[in-house]
Design a protein around this motif. Structure first.
Motif, PDB file in Angstrom:
ATOM      1  N   GLN A   1       0.825  -1.206   0.000  1.00  0.00           N
ATOM      2  CA  GLN A   1       0.000   0.000   0.000  1.00  0.00           C
ATOM      3  C   GLN A   1       0.863   1.261   0.000  1.00  0.00           C
ATOM      4  N   THR A   2       1.952   1.249   0.755  1.00  0.00           N
ATOM      5  CA  THR A   2       2.854   2.403   0.780  1.00  0.00           C
ATOM      6  C   THR A   2       3.508   2.615  -0.585  1.00  0.00           C
ATOM      7  N   TRP A   3       3.909   1.534  -1.238  1.00  0.00           N
ATOM      8  CA  TRP A   3       4.495   1.630  -2.579  1.00  0.00           C
ATOM      9  C   TRP A   3       3.519   2.278  -3.560  1.00  0.00           C
ATOM     10  N   MET A   4       2.264   1.841  -3.559  1.00  0.00           N
ATOM     11  CA  MET A   4       1.289   2.400  -4.496  1.00  0.00           C
ATOM     12  C   MET A   4       1.000   3.866  -4.194  1.00  0.00           C
ATOM     13  N   MET A   5       1.017   4.231  -2.935  1.00  0.00           N
ATOM     14  CA  MET A   5       0.816   5.633  -2.565  1.00  0.00           C
ATOM     15  C   MET A   5       1.916   6.506  -3.154  1.00  0.00           C
ATOM     16  N   LEU A   6       3.172   6.064  -3.039  1.00  0.00           N
ATOM     17  CA  LEU A   6       4.291   6.844  -3.554  1.00  0.00           C
ATOM     18  C   LEU A   6       4.255   6.939  -5.075  1.00  0.00           C
ATOM     19  N   VAL A   7       3.899   5.838  -5.749  1.00  0.00           N
ATOM     20  CA  VAL A   7       3.832   5.858  -7.215  1.00  0.00           C
ATOM     21  C   VAL A   7       2.744   6.807  -7.698  1.00  0.00           C
ATOM     22  N   ALA A   8       1.566   6.729  -7.075  1.00  0.00           N
ATOM     23  CA  ALA A   8       0.474   7.623  -7.474  1.00  0.00           C
ATOM     24  C   ALA A   8       0.837   9.079  -7.242  1.00  0.00           C
ATOM     25  N   ALA A   9       1.513   9.375  -6.133  1.00  0.00           N
ATOM     26  CA  ALA A   9       1.924  10.754  -5.851  1.00  0.00           C
ATOM     27  C   ALA A   9       2.929  11.255  -6.886  1.00  0.00           C
ATOM     28  N   ALA A  10       3.868  10.381  -7.286  1.00  0.00           N
ATOM     29  CA  ALA A  10       4.860  10.789  -8.290  1.00  0.00           C
ATOM     30  C   ALA A  10       4.197  11.043  -9.645  1.00  0.00           C
ATOM     31  N   LEU A  11       3.244  10.196 -10.046  1.00  0.00           N
ATOM     32  CA  LEU A  11       2.555  10.394 -11.322  1.00  0.00           C
ATOM     33  C   LEU A  11       1.759  11.692 -11.298  1.00  0.00           C
ATOM     34  N   GLY A  12       1.077  11.968 -10.189  1.00  0.00           N
ATOM     35  CA  GLY A  12       0.330  13.216 -10.090  1.00  0.00           C
ATOM     36  C   GLY A  12       1.225  14.433 -10.193  1.00  0.00           C
ATOM     37  N   THR A  13       2.383  14.371  -9.557  1.00  0.00           N
ATOM     38  CA  THR A  13       3.311  15.502  -9.595  1.00  0.00           C
ATOM     39  C   THR A  13       3.838  15.735 -11.007  1.00  0.00           C
ATOM     40  N   LEU A  14       4.249  14.656 -11.688  1.00  0.00           N
ATOM     41  CA  LEU A  14       4.755  14.783 -13.056  1.00  0.00           C
ATOM     42  C   LEU A  14       3.683  15.312 -13.998  1.00  0.00           C
TER      43      LEU A  14
END
Length: 495
Positions: A55-68
């Motif tokens: 769950q923590t991994w998916m949170m970080l990936v989604a945050a990075a995609l949103g930022t980009l």
């Protein structure tokens, strides 16, 4: 909301149908590749910790995609890459998530719990895409991706509060590779699970056309924008929730195989309607029917998968079921995207509709109702075999069981032994066979080999209540004055 935003964003980044369909592949393919190893891992390590990590991994990936995306750096391949990274997290999460369900509810409540999980998922599917479409229209997909990242915090909070009861075992834990071998052996020899897998593959491979091509149907065939596409996804979700309400009533009146057959025909008809019409209201109504049919089929498949496997191998077995479903979605999306690219969207959807109907002919040979009523809870373990103090148990083990059987009943005995042989191989036997004494036609010897002494001890603890009943049937053919003689032979090595 994230899926709706990602699918719609891809249609704005490129007009290629194949790249749009690859969004489904990027989401599903990691599950196809990693589901089985992660299922083995979930049977070996603490599932709660594994869920927290994924769950923590998916949170970080989604945050990075949103930022980009907000910075304007997201290209079609960047979007596909981050979608695949989210799929990796989902692959690590899904088997453990499925496997904890029997730890949360009694066995008698497992079927409605599976259906309730489907309801909660499809409520989100009904509301999320519509809200996501509104947010995409108002502010673009970037904020939706970031909102998805924030949502993982809620799941993490629940997992942190859950106090899982530890599973106590006197056996040393399996290593991941050994667990994968044991899981593969279980799937190969466990007929109820193999039936579930075939039924899953036959439905999902063709039904995936609707999910993968719906963004293009919304934009090209129906002339809709982001909000309209979200509403179409919402129609699927509304249908799924509606189907879940009616499903218990239907199951009380129909066998599971008949329910799935009717649902498959309904999904095929709805797919054909979506392919042919240009009126959004008619397409939306057809998608409601498709959602009901999808819920009926997938709830039946998931319930059968949950109730047809043993505790010791649950995450691995459910991982294979997920692998078949998500692999079918990924490969199906690639196939139907290619067909739509070479012909048309309409031709791809109509072909998938015909395939659903023809698939019922194959599925009729694999009936889920055949295996209903089997009790897959673990039976009380048998006493461990004796091991002399100076024996070295390092190496394979040969087990023999001697029976005395009336020659007139030999055929019936051998028929029962075939079923027991599947149980032996499923639970750890590498080689299995039955031999008849050439000098005494009433003497039969069952033999099987196991890779190690530890694995044979595990084999003792893997027998289910139904397996024990089958073993009782087999031993009922024995006519000797004493019980069948069981011998354990260790690999002999010179000192």
């Amino acid at each position: 909301m994230h899926d709706a935003a990602g699918g719609w964003m891809m249609t704005t980044l490129t007009p290629e149908p194949l790249l749009v369909a690859l969004m489904q592949t990027a989401s599903s393919l990691p599950l196809f590749v990693l589901a089985f190893p992660s299922g083995a891992l979930a049977d070996v390590v603490d599932r709660r910790r594994l869920l927290l990590l994924s769950q923590t991994w998916m949170m970080l990936v989604a945050a990075a995609l949103g930022t980009l995306t907000l910075l304007g750096f997201t290209t079609p391949w960047v979007l596909l890459g981050f979608t695949a990274a989210l799929g990796v997290g989902a692959a690590m999460n899904a088997p453990a998530w499925q496997a904890i369900l029997p730890e949360l509810v009694p066995r008698s409540e497992l079927p409605p719990a599976v259906a309730l999980g489907g309801v909660s998922f499809n409520v989100a599917r009904a509301l999320g895409p519509a809200i996501g479409g509104l947010l995409v229209a108002a502010s673009g997909p970037g904020p939706v991706f970031l909102l998805n990242a924030v949502s993982f915090l809620g799941v993490v909070a629940v997992l942190l509060r859950w106090r899982r009861t530890p599973i106590v075992s006197t056996m040393p834990p399996e290593d991941v590779l050994g667990a994968m071998r044991a899981g593969a052996r279980y799937v190969r020899h466990h007929l109820p699970l193999r039936t579930v897998l075939v039924r899953s593959a036959m439905f999902v491979a063709f039904a995936s056309a609707v999910w993968s091509l719906l963004p293009l149907v919304a934009r090209r065939s129906l002339g809709l924008g982001a909000v309209g596409y979200g509403l179409l996804l919402g129609c699927l979700g509304v249908g799924a929730v509606t189907g879940a309400w009616f499903l218990p009533w239907v199951r009380q009146r129909m066998a599971v195989d008949r329910v799935m057959a009717i649902a498959t025909l309904a999904f095929a008809a709805a797919t054909a309607v979506v392919a042919l019409v240009t009126e959004p209201l008619i397409a939306g109504a057809a998608l409601v029917v498709a959602g009901m049919a999808w819920m009926a089929n997938m709830s039946s498949i998931n319930t059968a998968a949950q109730t047809s496997v043993s505790t010791w191998v649950r995450a691995r077995a459910l991982a294979v079921s997920l692998l078949v479903i998500q692999g079918g979605m990924a490969l199906g999306a690639l196939t139907w995207g290619t067909v739509a690219n070479d012909t048309s969207i309409r031709a791809a959807l109509l072909t998938s509709s015909v395939g659903l109907v023809l698939g019922l002919l194959v599925a009729s040979r694999f009936r889920l109702s055949t295996h209903e009523g089997l009790d897959h809870t673990l039976a009380p373990p048998m006493p461990d075999p004796e091991l002399a103090g100076d024996q070295d148990p390092d190496g394979p083990v040969l087990v023999t069981v001697e029976y005395v059987v009336d020659p007139a009943r030999a055929n019936d005995f051998l028929d029962a032994m075939r079923g027991l042989g599947r149980v032996r191989r499923r639970d750890g036997a590498e080689l299995w066979g039955v031999f008849r004494d050439a000098a005494d036609p009433s003497r039969f010897v069952e033999t099987f080999t196991v890779g190690s002494w530890i694995e044979h001890l595990r084999q003792h603890g893997r027998m289910t209540v139904s397996d024990r009943a089958l073993q009782t049937v087999v031993r009922g053919f024995h006519t000797g004055d004493e019980p069948p003689v069981v011998t354990h032979l260790l690999a002999a090595r010179a000192r």
